[in-house]
Write an enzyme that holds these catalytic residues in place. Sequence first.
Site, PDB file in Angstrom:
ATOM      1  N   GLY A  87      55.397   6.943  67.342  1.00 22.47           N
ATOM      2  CA  GLY A  87      56.214   7.871  68.119  1.00 22.47           C
ATOM      3  C   GLY A  87      56.086   7.716  69.616  1.00 22.47           C
ATOM      4  O   GLY A  87      56.670   8.500  70.372  1.00 22.47           O
ATOM      5  N   GLN A  88      55.309   6.738  70.102  1.00 20.23           N
ATOM      6  CA  GLN A  88      55.180   6.544  71.549  1.00 20.23           C
ATOM      7  C   GLN A  88      56.516   6.122  72.136  1.00 20.23           C
ATOM      8  O   GLN A  88      57.202   5.243  71.575  1.00 20.23           O
ATOM      9  CB  GLN A  88      54.107   5.477  71.839  1.00 20.23           C
ATOM     10  CG  GLN A  88      53.775   5.341  73.314  1.00 20.23           C
ATOM     11  CD  GLN A  88      52.539   4.467  73.567  1.00 20.23           C
ATOM     12  OE1 GLN A  88      51.940   3.916  72.638  1.00 20.23           O
ATOM     13  NE2 GLN A  88      52.165   4.339  74.831  1.00 20.23           N
ATOM     14  N   THR A  89      56.890   6.764  73.235  1.00 13.86           N
ATOM     15  CA  THR A  89      58.164   6.431  73.878  1.00 13.86           C
ATOM     16  C   THR A  89      57.977   5.864  75.283  1.00 13.86           C
ATOM     17  O   THR A  89      58.863   5.183  75.796  1.00 13.86           O
ATOM     18  CB  THR A  89      59.091   7.662  73.955  1.00 13.86           C
ATOM     19  OG1 THR A  89      58.435   8.702  74.700  1.00 13.86           O
ATOM     20  CG2 THR A  89      59.451   8.179  72.561  1.00 13.86           C
ATOM     21  N   VAL A  90      56.843   6.183  75.926  1.00 13.07           N
ATOM     22  CA  VAL A  90      56.525   5.598  77.230  1.00 13.07           C
ATOM     23  C   VAL A  90      55.264   4.763  77.032  1.00 13.07           C
ATOM     24  O   VAL A  90      54.212   5.295  76.671  1.00 13.07           O
ATOM     25  CB  VAL A  90      56.305   6.682  78.304  1.00 13.07           C
ATOM     26  CG1 VAL A  90      55.959   6.034  79.639  1.00 13.07           C
ATOM     27  CG2 VAL A  90      57.537   7.578  78.456  1.00 13.07           C
ATOM     28  N   HIS A  94      48.998   7.671  78.172  1.00 13.98           N
ATOM     29  CA  HIS A  94      49.032   9.098  78.496  1.00 13.98           C
ATOM     30  C   HIS A  94      48.518   9.894  77.324  1.00 13.98           C
ATOM     31  O   HIS A  94      48.693   9.519  76.167  1.00 13.98           O
ATOM     32  CB  HIS A  94      50.436   9.568  78.888  1.00 13.98           C
ATOM     33  CG  HIS A  94      51.481   9.304  77.843  1.00 13.98           C
ATOM     34  ND1 HIS A  94      52.035   8.051  77.660  1.00 13.98           N
ATOM     35  CD2 HIS A  94      52.050  10.099  76.908  1.00 13.98           C
ATOM     36  CE1 HIS A  94      52.909   8.100  76.671  1.00 13.98           C
ATOM     37  NE2 HIS A  94      52.936   9.336  76.186  1.00 13.98           N
ATOM     38  N   HIS A  96      48.713  13.800  75.823  1.00  9.47           N
ATOM     39  CA  HIS A  96      49.314  15.130  75.911  1.00  9.47           C
ATOM     40  C   HIS A  96      48.211  16.179  75.806  1.00  9.47           C
ATOM     41  O   HIS A  96      47.379  16.114  74.898  1.00  9.47           O
ATOM     42  CB  HIS A  96      50.284  15.364  74.743  1.00  9.47           C
ATOM     43  CG  HIS A  96      51.459  14.448  74.728  1.00  9.47           C
ATOM     44  ND1 HIS A  96      52.702  14.836  75.185  1.00  9.47           N
ATOM     45  CD2 HIS A  96      51.592  13.162  74.309  1.00  9.47           C
ATOM     46  CE1 HIS A  96      53.551  13.818  75.033  1.00  9.47           C
ATOM     47  NE2 HIS A  96      52.902  12.793  74.501  1.00  9.47           N
TER      48      HIS A  96
HETATM   49  P1  5GP Z   1      55.286   9.912  74.131  1.00  5.84           P
HETATM   50  O1  5GP Z   1      56.516  10.188  73.284  1.00  5.84           O
HETATM   51  O2  5GP Z   1      55.298   8.503  74.683  1.00  5.84           O
HETATM   52  O3  5GP Z   1      53.988  10.292  73.496  1.00  5.84           O
HETATM   53  O4  5GP Z   1      55.389  10.916  75.347  1.00  5.84           O
HETATM   54  C1  5GP Z   1      56.132  10.689  76.477  1.00  5.84           C
HETATM   55  C2  5GP Z   1      56.218  12.024  77.166  1.00  5.84           C
HETATM   56  O5  5GP Z   1      56.586  11.786  78.499  1.00  5.84           O
HETATM   57  C3  5GP Z   1      57.256  12.971  76.583  1.00  5.84           C
HETATM   58  O6  5GP Z   1      56.627  14.188  76.217  1.00  5.84           O
HETATM   59  C4  5GP Z   1      58.258  13.157  77.715  1.00  5.84           C
HETATM   60  O7  5GP Z   1      58.720  14.483  77.776  1.00  5.84           O
HETATM   61  C5  5GP Z   1      57.458  12.798  78.930  1.00  5.84           C
HETATM   62  N1  5GP Z   1      58.222  12.202  80.023  1.00  5.84           N
HETATM   63  C6  5GP Z   1      59.086  11.161  79.926  1.00  5.84           C
HETATM   64  N2  5GP Z   1      59.559  10.844  81.159  1.00  5.84           N
HETATM   65  C7  5GP Z   1      58.980  11.694  82.022  1.00  5.84           C
HETATM   66  C8  5GP Z   1      59.075  11.852  83.438  1.00  5.84           C
HETATM   67  O8  5GP Z   1      59.800  11.140  84.139  1.00  5.84           O
HETATM   68  N3  5GP Z   1      58.322  12.848  83.995  1.00  5.84           N
HETATM   69  C9  5GP Z   1      57.489  13.631  83.252  1.00  5.84           C
HETATM   70  N4  5GP Z   1      56.786  14.579  83.909  1.00  5.84           N
HETATM   71  N5  5GP Z   1      57.382  13.501  81.917  1.00  5.84           N
HETATM   72  C10 5GP Z   1      58.121  12.548  81.307  1.00  5.84           C
END
Ligand code: 5GP
Length: 102
Positions: A87-90, A94, A96
């Site tokens: 589920g990682q999108t970035v 990081h 949470h």
């Molecule tokens: P992942 O899905 O990779 O675990 O979490 C990525 C998180 O980054 C998501 O909760 C999303 O809301 C947050 N996010 C994505 N782009 C940005 C951004 O430009 N600024 C901030 N503050 N959060 C972001």
Amino acid sequence: MKCIFCAIPSQTYILENTDFYVIPDKYPVSKGHSLIISKRHFEHYFELTDEEAASLLQITRELKASLDAEHQPTGYNLAMNCGRSAGQTVFHFHMHVIPRYK
Ligand code: 5GP
Ligand code: ZN
């Protein structure tokens, strides 16, 4: 610029140490939902150095103290999605930190 988390302006940090910074999540799932983000670009938890792992624990404790004082949550979820299939999108480290409330 490698990715969006490499390009977050330091003026928006709500907390930082040598290795990490903290910003509010753009789409919070609860009041105070924050992201602890590495200053170094790498993908996920399993690439942390031992020094970064210790530093992560330190800033996690500092962030908890700050969120406790500001919002008085009754619990926390600490979450990391490691890899696209998880589920990682970035694809920049990081964690949470999600305060929870009764
Ligand atoms: P992942 O899905 O990779 O675990 O979490 C990525 C998180 O980054 C998501 O909760 C999303 O809301 C947050 N996010 C994505 N782009 C940005 C951004 O430009 N600024 C901030 N503050 N959060 C972001
Ligand atoms: Zn990056």
